[in-house]
Design a protein around this motif. Structure first.
Motif, PDB file in Angstrom:
ATOM      1  N   ALA A  76       0.683  -1.462  -0.035  1.00 49.18           N
ATOM      2  CA  ALA A  76       0.196  -0.134   0.110  1.00 49.18           C
ATOM      3  C   ALA A  76       0.596   1.121   0.356  1.00 49.18           C
ATOM      4  CB  ALA A  76      -0.850  -0.221   0.963  1.00 49.18           C
ATOM      5  N   SER A  77       1.862   0.816  -0.307  1.00 52.63           N
ATOM      6  CA  SER A  77       2.760   2.227  -0.272  1.00 52.63           C
ATOM      7  C   SER A  77       3.599   3.252   0.809  1.00 52.63           C
ATOM      8  CB  SER A  77       2.564   3.168  -1.078  1.00 52.63           C
ATOM      9  OG  SER A  77       2.443   2.698  -2.548  1.00 52.63           O
ATOM     10  N   HIS A  78       3.447   2.265   2.143  1.00 55.81           N
ATOM     11  CA  HIS A  78       4.298   2.710   3.110  1.00 55.81           C
ATOM     12  C   HIS A  78       5.178   2.057   3.132  1.00 55.81           C
ATOM     13  CE1 HIS A  78       0.026   4.018   4.092  1.00 55.81           C
ATOM     14  NE2 HIS A  78      -0.507   2.666   3.964  1.00 55.81           N
ATOM     15  N   ARG A  79       5.955   2.965   3.797  1.00 52.28           N
ATOM     16  CA  ARG A  79       6.954   2.428   5.051  1.00 52.28           C
ATOM     17  C   ARG A  79       7.491   2.221   6.106  1.00 52.28           C
ATOM     18  NH1 ARG A  79      11.555   6.328   8.054  1.00 52.28           N
ATOM     19  NH2 ARG A  79      13.832   5.581   6.938  1.00 52.28           N
ATOM     20  N   VAL A  80       7.428   0.771   6.966  1.00 54.78           N
ATOM     21  CA  VAL A  80       6.843   0.005   8.164  1.00 54.78           C
ATOM     22  C   VAL A  80       8.112   0.032   8.618  1.00 54.78           C
ATOM     23  CG1 VAL A  80       5.862  -1.996   8.913  1.00 54.78           C
ATOM     24  CG2 VAL A  80       5.556  -0.472   6.359  1.00 54.78           C
ATOM     25  N   LEU A  81       8.211   0.536  10.095  1.00 52.44           N
ATOM     26  CA  LEU A  81       8.992   0.090  10.622  1.00 52.44           C
ATOM     27  C   LEU A  81       7.870  -1.066  11.976  1.00 52.44           C
ATOM     28  CD1 LEU A  81      12.051   0.394  11.951  1.00 52.44           C
ATOM     29  CD2 LEU A  81      11.011   1.865  13.802  1.00 52.44           C
ATOM     30  N   LEU A  82       8.438  -2.625  11.992  1.00 48.93           N
ATOM     31  CA  LEU A  82       8.900  -3.315  13.027  1.00 48.93           C
ATOM     32  C   LEU A  82       9.553  -3.660  13.750  1.00 48.93           C
ATOM     33  CD1 LEU A  82       8.020  -6.232   9.732  1.00 48.93           C
ATOM     34  CD2 LEU A  82       6.209  -4.407  11.294  1.00 48.93           C
ATOM     35  N   VAL A  83       8.788  -3.531  14.829  1.00 46.47           N
ATOM     36  CA  VAL A  83       9.814  -3.238  16.380  1.00 46.47           C
ATOM     37  C   VAL A  83       9.171  -4.582  16.974  1.00 46.47           C
ATOM     38  CG1 VAL A  83       9.936  -0.823  16.672  1.00 46.47           C
ATOM     39  CG2 VAL A  83       8.409  -2.077  17.584  1.00 46.47           C
ATOM     40  N   ASP A  84       9.755  -5.211  18.030  1.00 46.69           N
ATOM     41  CA  ASP A  84      10.149  -6.191  18.875  1.00 46.69           C
ATOM     42  C   ASP A  84      10.112  -5.952  20.085  1.00 46.69           C
ATOM     43  OD1 ASP A  84      10.094  -7.664  16.923  1.00 46.69           O
ATOM     44  OD2 ASP A  84      11.627  -9.411  17.998  1.00 46.69           O
ATOM     45  N   VAL A  85       9.080  -5.584  21.054  1.00 44.77           N
ATOM     46  CA  VAL A  85       9.118  -5.366  22.374  1.00 44.77           C
ATOM     47  C   VAL A  85       9.551  -5.406  23.452  1.00 44.77           C
ATOM     48  CG1 VAL A  85       7.167  -4.879  23.952  1.00 44.77           C
ATOM     49  CG2 VAL A  85       6.381  -4.592  21.413  1.00 44.77           C
ATOM     50  N   PRO A  86      10.457  -5.296  23.518  1.00 49.31           N
ATOM     51  CA  PRO A  86      11.120  -5.765  25.629  1.00 49.31           C
ATOM     52  C   PRO A  86      10.295  -6.453  26.378  1.00 49.31           C
ATOM     53  CG  PRO A  86      12.144  -3.860  24.804  1.00 49.31           C
ATOM     54  CD  PRO A  86      10.872  -3.334  24.032  1.00 49.31           C
ATOM     55  N   GLY A  87      10.552  -7.920  26.987  1.00 47.66           N
ATOM     56  CA  GLY A  87      10.069  -8.369  27.611  1.00 47.66           C
ATOM     57  C   GLY A  87       8.911  -9.194  27.100  1.00 47.66           C
ATOM     58  N   GLN A  88       9.003  -9.330  25.417  1.00 44.63           N
ATOM     59  CA  GLN A  88       8.070 -10.171  24.648  1.00 44.63           C
ATOM     60  C   GLN A  88       8.533 -11.394  23.958  1.00 44.63           C
ATOM     61  OE1 GLN A  88       4.905 -11.021  24.771  1.00 44.63           O
ATOM     62  NE2 GLN A  88       4.379  -8.935  26.934  1.00 44.63           N
ATOM     63  N   PRO A  89       8.190 -11.934  23.349  1.00 43.74           N
ATOM     64  CA  PRO A  89       9.087 -13.352  22.730  1.00 43.74           C
ATOM     65  C   PRO A  89      10.111 -12.944  21.759  1.00 43.74           C
ATOM     66  CG  PRO A  89       7.442 -13.835  23.532  1.00 43.74           C
ATOM     67  CD  PRO A  89       7.546 -12.985  23.862  1.00 43.74           C
ATOM     68  N   GLY A  90      11.113 -12.967  21.058  1.00 44.43           N
ATOM     69  CA  GLY A  90      11.769 -11.999  19.840  1.00 44.43           C
ATOM     70  C   GLY A  90      13.230 -11.706  20.134  1.00 44.43           C
ATOM     71  N   LEU A  91      13.266 -10.568  19.192  1.00 40.66           N
ATOM     72  CA  LEU A  91      15.097 -10.098  19.548  1.00 40.66           C
ATOM     73  C   LEU A  91      15.181  -9.326  19.759  1.00 40.66           C
ATOM     74  CD1 LEU A  91      15.200 -11.278  15.483  1.00 40.66           C
ATOM     75  CD2 LEU A  91      15.984 -12.735  16.955  1.00 40.66           C
ATOM     76  N   SER A  92      14.506  -8.682  20.830  1.00 41.70           N
ATOM     77  CA  SER A  92      14.678  -7.183  21.925  1.00 41.70           C
ATOM     78  C   SER A  92      14.798  -8.118  22.958  1.00 41.70           C
ATOM     79  CB  SER A  92      13.560  -6.983  21.906  1.00 41.70           C
ATOM     80  OG  SER A  92      13.155  -5.625  21.059  1.00 41.70           O
ATOM     81  N   SER A  93      15.251  -7.507  24.709  1.00 39.52           N
ATOM     82  CA  SER A  93      15.654  -7.505  25.455  1.00 39.52           C
ATOM     83  C   SER A  93      14.244  -8.984  25.894  1.00 39.52           C
ATOM     84  CB  SER A  93      15.774  -6.682  26.390  1.00 39.52           C
ATOM     85  OG  SER A  93      15.751  -6.752  27.933  1.00 39.52           O
ATOM     86  N   GLY A  94      15.004  -9.528  26.046  1.00 39.57           N
ATOM     87  CA  GLY A  94      13.937 -10.963  27.185  1.00 39.57           C
ATOM     88  C   GLY A  94      14.459 -10.630  28.433  1.00 39.57           C
ATOM     89  N   GLU A  95      14.354  -9.663  29.555  1.00 37.86           N
ATOM     90  CA  GLU A  95      14.316  -9.554  30.566  1.00 37.86           C
ATOM     91  C   GLU A  95      12.852  -9.174  31.289  1.00 37.86           C
ATOM     92  OE1 GLU A  95      16.925  -6.451  31.544  1.00 37.86           O
ATOM     93  OE2 GLU A  95      19.295  -7.407  31.862  1.00 37.86           O
ATOM     94  N   ARG A  96      12.724  -9.694  32.295  1.00 37.47           N
ATOM     95  CA  ARG A  96      11.610 -10.052  32.767  1.00 37.47           C
ATOM     96  C   ARG A  96      11.041  -8.738  33.533  1.00 37.47           C
ATOM     97  NH1 ARG A  96       7.060 -13.926  33.006  1.00 37.47           N
ATOM     98  NH2 ARG A  96       6.783 -12.728  34.801  1.00 37.47           N
ATOM     99  N   GLY A  97      10.425  -6.996  33.691  1.00 33.92           N
ATOM    100  CA  GLY A  97      10.005  -6.226  35.118  1.00 33.92           C
ATOM    101  C   GLY A  97      10.914  -5.178  34.272  1.00 33.92           C
ATOM    102  N   LEU A  98      11.178  -5.293  32.891  1.00 31.02           N
ATOM    103  CA  LEU A  98      11.831  -3.762  32.431  1.00 31.02           C
ATOM    104  C   LEU A  98      10.867  -2.592  32.631  1.00 31.02           C
ATOM    105  CD1 LEU A  98      13.034  -4.744  29.151  1.00 31.02           C
ATOM    106  CD2 LEU A  98      14.673  -3.524  31.031  1.00 31.02           C
TER     107      LEU A  98
END
Length: 294
Positions: A76-98
């Motif tokens: 649809a002609s958008h520039r897109v930035l996807l983020v991995d939320v810290p504290g959720q499983p994925g590629l961002s910080s995996g620390e609990r309680g941030l």
């Protein structure tokens, strides 16, 4: 701080799943790791357009699980930035309680992430927990919000069907049990992608899920907000969400037909189109191109 992951090997399995899906995505993209609110944050940038659409996924989801939506946004002609939320499983910080359990922390985190985007207007699309985060950001760069089945406005409805499926999935995760839980979050008759079934099984085996986000810390800056939910949303059915949207945001709720809670899975092209429309959504029927200001 404790990790959301049950073991180091489990964390690596989740990390590898995400990297493999991103590697296989045929859309040209850039990946980066930035630090926001002291948390390591993985981002994926793709597409081109005058406005950058930042997508913030819901609980247990991330960039790698959101590629069909990203593909629709780019088409649809958008520039897109996807983020991995810290504290959720994925590629961002995996620390609990941030965040200390505060959505205001997540809002400030998102604002810092947006600060790192090259200059230009920003629209934020958030789903469920991600929508509560979007509502809690006061970034001056955000020029509109698309809130999809937003958390943080009212309590989730937990039906017997969902509780039974969730308990079975959590206690002894198998692909059939993951599929059963996902089907409960989709509209009747819709089936989950095989990749998503694999992902949810992996998450239940190797990560600890977070709870409901609590109340959104609403920004005081007036921002155009469009709010939609699926016609068959099991957690936030229209009759429950509509009065909360009116009372809290002063907006009307758009209904996406033939969709459940996982609207981003079921109707990605429909959501992509909502970012461009000039008018407000229809209340009680199919959502129309947006513009509702709260």
């Amino acid at each position: 701080m404790n990790s959301i992951y049950r073991s180091t090997p489990g964390r690596e399995l989740i990390r590898r799943w995400c990297l493999d899906r991103l590697d296989a995505w045929p859309v040209p993209h850039e990946r980066a790791t930035v630090t926001a609110k002291g948390a390591r944050t993985h981002t994926v940038l793709a597409g081109s357009g005058a406005t950058t659409v930042v997508f913030v996924p819901g609980t247990n989801f991330n960039a790698a699980t959101s590629l069909p939506l990203a593909t629709a946004l780019i088409a649809a002609s958008h520039r897109v930035l996807l983020v991995d939320v810290p504290g959720q499983p994925g590629l961002s910080s995996g620390e609990r309680g941030l965040s200390g359990g505060r959505l205001s922390w997540y809002g400030a985190w998102l604002s810092e992430v947006i600060e790192k985007i090259p200059s230009g207007p920003v629209a934020v699309m958030g789903h469920s927990f991600g929508a509560a985060i979007a509502l809690s950001s006061d970034s001056p760069h955000i020029n509109r919000l698309l809130l999809v089945s937003p958390g943080g406005l009212t309590r989730l409805r937990l039906t017997t069907t969902v509780l039974t499926a969730s308990t079975a999935w959590f206690l002894r995760p198998t692909p059939p049990r993951s599929a059963r839980l996902l089907r409960a979050m989709l509209a009747p008759g819709n089936s989950p992608r095989d990749e998503l079934v694999d992902w949810m099984t992996l998450v239940a085996r190797h990560a600890r899920s977070s709870g409901a986000p609590g109340a959104a810390a609403l920004s005081t800056r007036p921002i155009p907000r469009l709010v939609v939910t699926g016609e068959h949303d099991v957690f936030l059915p229209p009759r429950r969400l509509r009065p909360a949207v009116r009372a809290t945001l002063g907006a009307e709720l758009g209904i996406v037909p033939e969709a459940g809670h996982l609207v981003v899975e079921e109707r990605p092209a429909h959501l992509a189109g909502l970012l461009d429309g000039p008018g407000p959504p229809a209340s009680g029927g199919e959502s129309r191109p947006p513009g509702q200001v709260a």
